[in-house]
Design an enzyme around this catalytic site. Structure first.
Site, PDB file in Angstrom:
ATOM      1  CG  ASN A 165      -7.890  60.027   3.694  1.00 59.40           C
ATOM      2  OD1 ASN A 165      -7.481  58.944   4.109  1.00 59.40           O
ATOM      3  ND2 ASN A 165      -7.313  60.656   2.686  1.00 59.40           N
TER       4      ASN A 165
ATOM      5  CG  PHE B 192       1.143  60.041   0.122  1.00 60.62           C
ATOM      6  CD1 PHE B 192      -0.067  59.430   0.432  1.00 60.62           C
ATOM      7  CD2 PHE B 192       1.169  61.431   0.002  1.00 60.62           C
ATOM      8  CE1 PHE B 192      -1.219  60.191   0.634  1.00 60.62           C
ATOM      9  CE2 PHE B 192       0.026  62.193   0.199  1.00 60.62           C
ATOM     10  CZ  PHE B 192      -1.167  61.568   0.521  1.00 60.62           C
TER      11      PHE B 192
ATOM     12  CB  SER C 182      -3.090  61.197   3.611  1.00 61.54           C
ATOM     13  OG  SER C 182      -3.775  60.476   2.628  1.00 61.54           O
TER      14      SER C 182
ATOM     15  CE  LYS D  30     -10.041  59.461   0.568  1.00 57.97           C
ATOM     16  NZ  LYS D  30      -9.544  58.174   0.083  1.00 57.97           N
TER      17      LYS D  30
ATOM     18  CG  ASN E  66      -0.387  58.273   7.670  1.00 55.15           C
ATOM     19  OD1 ASN E  66      -0.402  58.358   8.893  1.00 55.15           O
ATOM     20  ND2 ASN E  66      -1.231  57.525   6.994  1.00 55.15           N
ATOM     21  CB  THR E  67       1.885  63.630   3.895  1.00 55.08           C
ATOM     22  OG1 THR E  67       2.015  62.368   3.243  1.00 55.08           O
ATOM     23  CG2 THR E  67       2.819  64.643   3.242  1.00 55.08           C
TER      24      THR E  67
ATOM     25  CG  ASN F  57      -2.756  53.724   6.346  1.00 53.37           C
ATOM     26  OD1 ASN F  57      -1.869  54.389   5.806  1.00 53.37           O
ATOM     27  ND2 ASN F  57      -4.032  54.088   6.302  1.00 53.37           N
TER      28      ASN F  57
END
Ligand SMILES: Cc1cc2nc3c(=O)[nH]c(=O)nc-3n(C[C@H](O)[C@H](O)[C@H](O)COP(=O)(O)O)c2cc1C
Length: 340
Positions: A245, A114, A174, A216, A176-177, A110
């Site tokens: 994660n 966010f 994460s 996390k 993706n940021t 994915n």
């Protein structure tokens, strides 16, 4: 029943099926039909971060980003549900498609980024809480906030969710940021955690209640980096660590074309990476700071493995998508068998 339903849902594109499933779970609970999805979960309370968790199997962050479905998800038997990641302002996330399944590998990739309705929306939802288990709220930063100012976003979210959370998770992992994962290291981590501890102490005075904070982390670090992170968490007085994660690696899925998609890989291929991080954390932290184990739990054995590696609690995500609610009971039973 879940297998038949899943076969139908998996015919849809991944994100549509994800949204449809959550709506279905929500409706099922409202119509009081959720009992048909329930399997027996052993009573196995665990005390972690000063909180008594009714059972050690939780739902990981990211499935219910906005707090729209946690009452229904909780009713399926999870001991705890973590909602979010939420950011101060609503944001659309990355362009679609951004969610990909690799069923042959029990994996998901994915790059949601966010996508969420913002912290104010989530707070309105949690005010109407019916779920009697433990509620974690996972917080992050908006994509447009420069990483140097990230602490401001985490503090805004803390101020808004503190009164409603049983624990708060600071998500710095994460993929993706842009720049988010840099917050896991060195001075950046120290500065961020200082700001967070400072705010936690102010909010404790304001509300007369201590809400623990967990951090996390990602699976993509070598053992030395994991040890450094563990030491910083201890020095800063953080209450728990969630490992891990998704991974940016592609080991275990190289043969599938979808592995070329950018984003975080989860499910079975992240299992060993996550367990290694838990083991290293545990060897460094002992019982000084509890570990919540997540990554690649697909059955009872993989859940028990996380506990044996040093985790006190576990969380499910991809395995829950593939296996459905019966995984909650399998994981809870395998863990109870270890401890009883
Ligand atoms: C589609 C998707 C969205 C996710 N979103 C988030 C998120 O918003 N915040 C977060 O901390 N983790 C998020 N995660 C990571 C999961 O919480 C979990 O840490 C990771 O998937 C590893 O567990 P698993 O192998 O059981 O899926 C997401 C995972 C997936 C598959």
């Amino acid at each position: 029943m879940y297998t038949h339903l899943r076969d139908l849902l998996f015919k849809l594109d991944a994100e549509t099926s994800h949204e449809f499933s959550l709506d279905l779970i929500g409706a099922t609970e409202r119509l009081q039909l959720i009992k048909f999805f329930l399997s027996d979960i052993p009573v196995n309370p665990v005390e972690v971060m000063g909180i008594t968790f009714p059972n050690p199997v939780g739902l990981a962050a990211g499935l219910d980003k906005n707090g729209d479905y946690f009452n229904a998800l909780g009713a399926m038997g999870f001991g705890f549900v973590e909602i979010g990641t939420i950011t101060p302002r609503p944001q659309a996330g990355n362009a679609k498609p951004r969610l990909f399944r690799i069923p042959e590998a029990h994996a998901i990739i994915n790059r949601m980024g966010f996508n969420n309705k913002g912290v104010d929306h989530l707070v309105e939802r949690v005010k109407r809480r019916r779920f009697s288990g433990i509620l974690g709220i996972n917080i992050g930063k908006n994509a447009v906030t420069p990483v140097e100012n990230a602490a401001d976003d985490y503090v805004i979210c803390m101020q808004k969710v503190y009164a409603h959370a049983d624990y708060i998770t600071v998500n710095v992992s994460s993929p993706n940021t842009q720049g988010l994962r840099d917050l896991q290291f060195g001075d950046s981590l120290n500065r961020l955690l200082e700001a967070i501890k400072n705010e936690q102490s102010k909010l404790q005075t304001l509300y007369g209640r201590y809400v623990p904070v967990a951090v996390k982390i990602a699976p993509d670090m070598d053992n030395d980096s994991v040890i450094q992170v563990a030491q910083t968490l201890l020095t800063q007085g953080i209450d728990g660590v969630i490992a891990t994660n998704t991974t940016i690696g592609r080991e275990g899925v190289e043969e599938f074309e979808i592995s070329l998609e950018a984003g975080g890989l989860s499910g079975f291929p992240v299992r060993d990476k996550s367990t290694r991080v838990i083991r290293v954390l545990h060897s460094e932290l002992g019982n000084q700071l509890p570990i919540i184990g997540v990554g690649g739990i697909t059955d009872g054995e993989s859940a028990a493995e996380k506990i044996k590696a040093g985790a006190k609690l576990v969380q499910l995500y991809s395995g829950f998508i593939y296996r459905g609610p019966r995984l909650i009971s399998e994981a809870a039973k395998a863990i109870a068998a270890l401890t009883n």
